[in-house]
Write a protein that holds these residues in place. Structure first.
Motif, mmCIF file in Angstrom:
data_model
loop_
_atom_site.group_PDB
_atom_site.id
_atom_site.type_symbol
_atom_site.label_atom_id
_atom_site.label_comp_id
_atom_site.label_asym_id
_atom_site.label_seq_id
_atom_site.Cartn_x
_atom_site.Cartn_y
_atom_site.Cartn_z
ATOM 1 N N LYS A 86 115.467 24.276 41.621
ATOM 2 C CA LYS A 86 115.564 24.298 40.160
ATOM 3 C C LYS A 86 114.948 25.596 39.644
ATOM 4 N N SER A 143 118.582 25.272 35.400
ATOM 5 C CA SER A 143 119.702 24.835 36.233
ATOM 6 C C SER A 143 119.221 24.615 37.659
ATOM 7 N N VAL A 144 120.058 23.971 38.444
ATOM 8 C CA VAL A 144 119.761 23.733 39.858
ATOM 9 C C VAL A 144 120.797 24.468 40.686
#
Length: 326
Positions: free
Chosen positions: A226, A234-235
Motif C-alpha cells: 500500500k 492505492s495498493v
C-alpha cells in the motif's frame, strides 16, 4: 595458558550472569583471536568462524556474502566458548576490540545494504558490537555497523542472495518515503516520493524494518504494497528480483543491464547480455540524458525520473560516444 584458563572460566560464569562485566567480554575477544591483523575472525560455533574481510581468507570457505564481505569458514582452532547471536533486544551495548571497551547505543539502524547502522560513540574498526552477555549484536566496519539480523540471516541461509524491489527508501519524519526508483527494473510501479504505508497488510514502521522485509523476501515472490502518492492511496503488486549490487558492491541501477562500474563510474565488468551495446571495460560514464553524472547518487536521481530508455554518454580515451539503453 594459565591466564587463558582463568579468563575462560571467569567468562563462563559471567556469560550467565549478564551483569555487565564488560572486561570479561574483551578477554573473550582477545583469547578467541576474534580480531587478527585488522580482520574479524569471530568463532560462532560448530567449528566455524565468521570473517569480515575485503579479500578472501586463505582457509576453507563454506559460503560468502559479497554484498557484506562476510565469509563463513572452518575453524581449525575450535574455540570452546563461541560468540552467540541473541535475537532479543540487547542491553548495555558496547564496542570492543583487543584493547578498548566503549559503551553506547545504536542511534541509527541499518537501512538495507546501502546505509549501515551508526553508534552513539566513535568505535574502532574493525571491532565487535556486544551486549552485556557478550552476545554478538553487530560487527563494526569503516562504513558502519552490520547489524545482527543480517549476520543471522547469512549464517542460516543455504545460499547468499537478496531480493530487489527497485527502490531505495528513507525516513521523513514518521513516513517511509521512496528516495529513488529504478526505472530499468522490469514492472517497477514505484515512483520517487511514494510513501510506503503497508507491506503485505502490515503497517510499515520505518525504513530499516521495511528494507529487511524486502531484502529477505524470496526472489520471485509477489507482494501487496500500500502506497500514498500525492493525496491518493492505492495498493500495488510488486515482484522481487535478484539484487545485483549494493552494500560493499557497487550499485548504480545499471547492473540490471549487465554493466558494473567502479566508484569513478568506469566500467569494470560487462555481462553477456550487455555486449550488444558495444562497450568496453574502461569506458567512463559521463552523462545520462544530457545530465552529468559523477557518482552513484547522480544516477539514482536521474534514473528515478527517467523512462524505460536512456541515452548514456561514455568516454573511451579521447573519444566520446552515446549508447541508447532500452
Amino acid at each position: 595458558m594459565f591466564r587463558l584458563f582463568l579468563a575462560l572460566n571467569f567468562l563462563f560464569f559471567n556469560l550467565y550472569a549478564c551483569e555487565g562485566d564488560f572486561d570479561s567480554c574483551r578477554l573473550k575477544v582477545v583469547d578467541s583471536e576474534a580480531i587478527v591483523n585488522q580482520t574479524l575472525q569471530i568463532p560462532i560455533g560448530n567449528n566455524q568462524r565468521l570473517i569480515f574481510s575485503k579479500t578472501a581468507p586463505n582457509v576453507k570457505i563454506i559460503k560468502h556474502d559479497p554484498y557484506l564481505s562476510l565469509y563463513l569458514v572452518e575453524d581449525t582452532k575450535k574455540f570452546k566458548y563461541p560468540f552467540k547471536i541473541n535475537m532479543n533486544i540487547g542491553t548495555g551495548l558496547f564496542g570492543v576490540d583487543n584493547n578498548k571497551i566503549i559503551k553506547g547505543k545504536i542511534v541509527k539502524q541499518q537501512i538495507g545494504l546501502e546505509s549501515f547502522a551508526a553508534f552513539s560513540e566513535q568505535l574502532p574498526t574493525p571491532s565487535l558490537l556486544l551486549n552485556s552477555c557478550c552476545s554478538l549484536e553487530g560487527i563494526v566496519t569503516e562504513r558502519g555497523i552490520i547489524e545482527k539480523e543480517y549476520i543471522e540471516r547469512f549464517l542460516k541461509s543455504k545460499s547468499v542472495s537478496y531480493a530487489d524491489f527497485g527502490i531505495k527508501v528513507n525516513d521523513v519524519g514518521s513516513a517511509v518515503v521512496v528516495s529513488s526508483s529504478n526505472s530499468i527494473l522490469k514492472n517497477n510501479l514505484f515512483k520517487k516520493d511514494d510513501i510506503i504505508l503497508e507491506f503485505d497488510g502490515k503497517k510499515v514502521k520505518n525504513s530499516a524494518a521495511l528494507m529487511r522485509e524486502m531484502l529477505f523476501s524470496q526472489i520471485g515472490s509477489t507482494h501487496s504494497i500500500k502506497i500514498k502518492r500525492g493525496s491518493e492511496v492505492s495498493v500495488i503488486s510488486a515482484t522481487s528480483q535478484d539484487k545485483k549490487g549494493g552494500g560493499l558492491l557497487n550499485d548504480t541501477f545499471l547492473e540490471f543491464l549487465g554493466l558494473s562500474f567502479d566508484k569513478n563510474l568506469v566500467i569494470k565488468k560487462i555481462e553477456k547480455n550487455a555486449e550488444q551495446y558495444g562497450l568496453k571495460i574502461g569506458d567512463k560514464l559521463l552523462q545520462i540524458d544530457t545530465k552529468s553524472v559523477k557518482n552513484e547518487q547522480d544516477i539514482f536521481d536521474i534514473m528515478s525520473d527517467s523512462k524505460k530508455s536512456a541515452n548514456l554518454l561514455f568516454q573511451r580515451e579521447q573519444f566520446q560516444f552515446f549508447v541508447k539503453l532500452n
